[in-house]
Design an enzyme around this catalytic site. Structure first.
Site, short mmCIF file in Angstrom:
data_model
loop_
_atom_site.label_atom_id
_atom_site.label_comp_id
_atom_site.label_asym_id
_atom_site.label_seq_id
_atom_site.Cartn_x
_atom_site.Cartn_y
_atom_site.Cartn_z
N GLU A 147 0.83 -1.21 0.00
CA GLU A 147 0.00 0.00 0.00
C GLU A 147 0.86 1.26 0.00
O GLU A 147 0.55 2.25 -0.67
CB GLU A 147 -0.94 0.01 1.21
CG GLU A 147 -1.95 -1.12 1.25
CD GLU A 147 -3.05 -0.99 0.21
OE1 GLU A 147 -3.07 0.03 -0.52
OE2 GLU A 147 -3.88 -1.89 0.10
N ASP A 294 -4.43 -9.65 -8.50
CA ASP A 294 -4.84 -8.73 -9.57
C ASP A 294 -3.72 -7.91 -10.20
O ASP A 294 -3.41 -8.02 -11.38
CB ASP A 294 -5.96 -7.82 -9.08
CG ASP A 294 -5.67 -7.17 -7.72
OD1 ASP A 294 -4.59 -7.41 -7.16
OD2 ASP A 294 -6.53 -6.42 -7.23
N GLU A 388 -18.64 -6.08 -2.28
CA GLU A 388 -17.25 -6.51 -2.14
C GLU A 388 -17.06 -7.93 -2.65
O GLU A 388 -15.99 -8.29 -3.13
CB GLU A 388 -16.82 -6.38 -0.68
CG GLU A 388 -15.34 -6.42 -0.46
CD GLU A 388 -14.61 -5.16 -0.90
OE1 GLU A 388 -13.57 -4.83 -0.30
OE2 GLU A 388 -15.05 -4.49 -1.84
N GLU A 406 -12.37 0.42 -9.49
CA GLU A 406 -11.95 -0.47 -10.57
C GLU A 406 -12.97 -0.54 -11.71
O GLU A 406 -12.60 -0.63 -12.90
CB GLU A 406 -11.67 -1.87 -10.03
CG GLU A 406 -10.36 -2.02 -9.29
CD GLU A 406 -10.43 -1.46 -7.87
OE1 GLU A 406 -9.37 -1.26 -7.25
OE2 GLU A 406 -11.56 -1.21 -7.38
#
Length: 934
Positions: A147, A294, A388, A406
């Site tokens: 992150e 991803d 989610e 996204e």
């Protein structure tokens, strides 16, 4: 995602080994030229309407960014419900979510290049000055390496990229002297100790001040990391090396990628979700394109775009071929086991996979991108937001929605590739839903439950870094942007890195470690950016023709393949299979049928009955299928009985000025009083009862008469409180937790039970709020005196007349949409626990009680010794909802054929030790998988 795609050229217009400058320029041309080619498929949107929507995006960003700067800065994030900053350690821990917070003004850094894209150059200059003046990167705090890299390092580099661009233009940032780059370099060196492993994979966390493995660091003992965590570093680290000339950053990121590539499963060419950073062993062996993996795939393709190294493209194409072989089941993208890629690992999808259609656009594979995107859009139209996680039959699995960008990202790239105005309408819907359901007075609040419309006191930095950037670019013309966006690549956090870095400081040796391949489908190598000449040959309705069969995919009827076959056999005289609802444990005939289906019945000492299925002991494959169906029906029956005693969450919506329904609080239900799911909602002003605990006759009945009474929890039964406020004339009650600091963010949903007596005399609705949510109402009373709320089973549409008095004109254009009635399904509560493909078990309890304090989940008591969520497939439920039973039974049969040594319809005979080893491996992996959260 990247704005300027890349690859082996646009169709055949670029040689396979073209100079990188030509490839980059051609890739940019691919996306731009497609926009001018495609003009049909939906009604065109006028320039005026696009400008109006773009201006609305700007106003929304101002609302979010302005409230962060006013109420939260210099904290990392804004808490939009309580209008204050979220500071690490001062709020209840949210677990791994808080690892993004490092006391370094995260939201400001993450928003830097968004300010420039939105043409807010003055605000950008002010923001850069604040970052240089106020931000400290030397805090004693443990943060996520992943992150911190994508949000902070990427934010600093994106800010630097656009700062030097503005300086070159000569209008702004003339004082700038690479200060953001120096901060980025400082942060890069702080992250490097995380790579001190034998494998080269980084530790998942690091202490900004003390690094790794020191006593004061409080980190460095971890053994596992996710694939995306280790594989999403190359863009930022390579850019840092190219900007500064310090090659060490790119070298470390390349080494991590090389190791992941070497550890791929060689027969399937897939990677798992979690890997041991010391041994390289896969800890979680499920594979997909969503959470945990991803951006690893994304960065392989984009590393080729930015760095021009062919090995990255070859790796991506190898993985992509495997994804399209095993994971892509259009329009679905389902996780599989890396060693058994024909076996689905779960029956639900997570929201993070919504980026994948955008990546497929850069790859040039448009058809599956359109299909998956349309499926996701149908889910959004049903729930207003993308949950989610949601099941293969499109029910809610995890109900949260933290305002993820996204889907907007993929919408933008599909519009760039096709020019189809349909995607402008999709973007318009996203804007309307954000303003209608997520906007609150102090910003935009994440959705705690998309079914009820309740909020979470959370506005992540990625919302400002990505959502508004993609939405603005979707509606903007080229002249609306003050620089050429085609000259930049987007990181996974949508930060901008200039493509000219590909030819700068190229001192890193490009050793090609990609040496082993399986035979691949040639179509995966034809192009890597859309070639409109090939994709849309003389067919202006290409995209629409792909979407059309999917327009009702979310509401489609149940597949009937195997069921139809069975019905035909029944008509020919065969006896229908035993159904769970008809089963009697004392009926000898029923017990004989169970035996034939491979199902054993065991009476436990505590009075429960356990059912265990061994498919290999069934008399035939058809009997095994019947046994599986019977077990699933029995689990459904058991869970249905428990669900009857469980109530879904309720909503408390503040509808008075200045909230106008924008603030929705998650409320616990009561097992007595008016049922809000069956009756009209209750609306009224709130008033505190005296005494506040409500445990005796109220001394201020005139204050609560005709209003909703606020009561504090404690000192007496909930039913007694309800009777006292009802006798005083209250039309409803809200009990506020007396445990200060409690929150629905960190505590399971609370359900108020009765007092063990007849509660039919209680006619008013009663709801429960934790302390944090209750304080929002109490604070509103102190500030505005008159506060009106709505008690309901889910949030209702706002009052457009009242809202128009407060909202800017740009928001009034949103079309009101009635909230669709969505009943909670069994899917999100994890009802089914089954064993391996050959074995499943169920413990059935004669009775179950409904506790006073309960999480909103009904769980089946199941054998845990060998539980395997791998077979957690949906069944035809008692309320008539659809299932994917046919596919499941087919997979069951295929699995038996491959692994059952005693069944005559199998193909191969395997040693029993090998079978058991495989089972144990799968069980262990999937047990860990099911415990994992996004």
């Amino acid at each position: 995602m990247s704005e300027a795609g890349g690859g082996r050229g646009c169709g055949s217009s670029v040689p396979q080994r073209a100079p990188w400058s030509l490839v980059a320029a051609t890739a940019a041309f691919c996306l731009v030229s497609a926009t001018s080619v495609w003009t049909a498929g939906a009604a065109p949107m006028s320039r005026e309407e696009r400008q109006k929507l773009g201006n609305q995006v700007l106003e929304m960003f101002d609302h979010a960014y302005g409230n962060y700067m006013e109420h939260a800065y210099p904290a990392d994030e804004l808490m939009p419900l309580t209008c204050r900053g979220r500071v690490r350690g001062q709020e209840p821990s949210r677990g791994d979510v808080d690892d993004a917070l490092g006391k370094f003004s995260l939201t400001l850094i993450d928003s830097l290049d968004t300010l420039v894209v939105l043409n807010k150059t003055k605000e950008f200059e002010d923001a850069v000055r604040k970052v240089l003046r106020d931000v400290n990167l030397d805090n004693d705090v443990v943060v996520s390496v992943f992150e911190t890299n994508i949000r902070v390092l990427g934010g600093l580099l994106g800010g630097h990229s656009l700062a030097i661009m503005l300086k070159e233009k000569g209008e702004h940032m003339q004082w700038y002297n690479d200060e953001l780059l120096q901060m980025a370099k400082q942060l890069g060196y702080k992250l490097l100790p995380a790579f001190n492993t034998t494998s080269g994979l980084p530790y998942p966390r690091i202490n900004l001040k003390f690094g790794i493995r020191k006593p004061e660091a409080r980190t460095g003992t971890e053994t596992d990391t996710c694939t995306a965590c280790a594989g999403t570093l190359i863009l930022e680290f390579a850019a840092l090396s190219r900007f500064t000339g310090a090659t060490i950053f790119e070298e470390y990121a390349r080494k991590a990628l090389d190791f992941l590539w070497e550890k791929r499963q060689r027969s399937s060419n897939l990677v798992g979700v979690t890997i041991n950073i010391h041994t390289g062993d896969w800890v979680r062996k499920d594979s997909g394109v969503g959470a945990g993996i991803d951006s690893y795939y994304e960065y392989l393709l984009k590393a080729y775009v930015l760095l021009g190294d062919d090995s990255f493209l070859e790796r991506f194409n190898t993985h992509y071929d495997a994804i399209m072989r095993y994971i892509s089941q259009p329009p679905l993208l389902l996780d599989v086991h890396i060693h058994k890629p024909m076996l689905n690992a779960r029956t639900w999808m997570d929201a993070l996979l919504a980026f994948f259609p955008g990546l497929q656009v850069l790859k040039g594979d448009i058809r599956p991108a359109i299909e998956t995107h349309e499926m996701l859009y149908q889910v959004i139209k049903k729930h207003n937001f993308l949950p989610e996680a949601f099941t293969t039959d499109f029910r809610v699995h995890w109900a949260q929605h933290p305002l993820r960008p996204e889907f907007a990202e993929s919408t933008y790239f599909l519009y760039k590739a096709t020019g189809d105005p349909y995607y402008l309408e999709v973007g318009k819907t996203l804007i309307e839903n954000l303003n209608k359901y997520a906007r609150v007075p102090c910003g935009f609040a994440a959705m705690k439950d998309v079914r009820t419309g309740s909020h979470e006191d959370r506005m992540d930095s990625f919302f400002l870094a990505e959502m508004f950037k993609y939405l603005y670019l979707l509606f903007a013309d080229k002249e609306d942007i003050i620089f050429d966006i085609e000259d930049y690549i987007f990181t996974t956090e949508a930060h901008l890195l200039p493509l000219w870095l590909s030819t700068t400081n190229q001192s890193i040796s490009k050793k090609n470690t990609t040496s082993e391949y399986t035979e691949l489908d040639d179509s995966n190598f034809d192009w890597t950016c859309p070639n409109t000449q090939i994709l849309f040959p003389n067919d202006p309705l290409y995209a629409q023709s792909i979407r059309e069969p999917l327009k009702n995919v979310v509401d489609k009827s149940c597949p009937r393949g195997i069921i139809r076959v069975r019905e035909e056999s029944f008509r020919s005289g065969a006896k229908p299979p035993l159904r769970a609802r008809d089963f009697m444990a004392t009926n000898p005939e029923h017990l004989e049928i169970l035996k034939k289906m491979g199902v054993s019945l065991i009476h436990l000492k505590d009075g429960r009955v356990q059912l265990v299925q061994h498919a290999i002991q069934a008399a035939s494959s058809i009997d095994a299928e019947d046994g599986l169906r019977f077990m699933q029906e029995m689990i459904e029956l058991s869970s249905q009985q428990q669900k009857e005693q469980q109530l879904p969450p309720r909503a408390v919506q503040i509808v008075s000025h200045p909230f106008f329904g924008r603030v929705v609080l998650t409320a616990g239900p009561a097992q007595f009083g008016l049922d809000l799911s069956k009756h009209k909602e209750t609306r009224g002003f709130v008033a505190s009862s005296k005494p506040y605990n409500g445990c005796s006759e109220l001394t201020n009945p005139e204050a609560v008469m005709g209003k909703i009474a606020l009561i504090q929890r404690g000192q007496c039964m909930f039913a007694e409180k309800a009777r006292n406020i009802q006798n005083a004339g209250a039309i409803g009650g809200i009990v506020i937790d007396d445990n200060e600091g409690s929150s629905s963010d960190t505590a399971p949903l609370f359900q108020m039970a009765g007092d063990g007596k007849d509660t039919d005399d209680i006619k008013i609705p009663m709801l429960f709020l934790f302390s944090k949510e209750g304080s929002i109402i109490l604070d509103a009373i102190r500030e505005y005196e008159e506060v009106e709320v709505l008690l309901s089973d889910k949030a209702k549409d706002r009052d457009p007349e009242m809202e128009s008095e407060e909202q800017p004109s740009s928001e009034n254009d949103s079309q009101d949409q009635s909230a669709e009635e969505i009943t909670p399904s069994s899917q999100e509560v994890g009802l089914v626990e089954q064993e391996s493909p050959e074995e499943s078990s169920l413990n059935s309890e004669p009775e179950s009680s409904s506790p006073a304090d309960t999480d909103n989940a009904a769980s089946v008591s199941a054998s845990e010794q060998n539980s395997n969520p791998m077979e957690n497939h949906e069944t035809t439920s008692l309320d008539g909802e659809c299932s994917d039973l046919d596919n499941q039974l087919q997979e069951q049969s295929e699995t038996e054929e491959d692994s059952n040594p005693n069944v005559s319809w199998g193909k191969k005979v395997q040693p029993i030790d090998s079978i058991l080893a495989d089972w144990n491996e799968d069980i262990e992996a999937f047990e860990m998988m099911e415990k994992d959260e996004l």
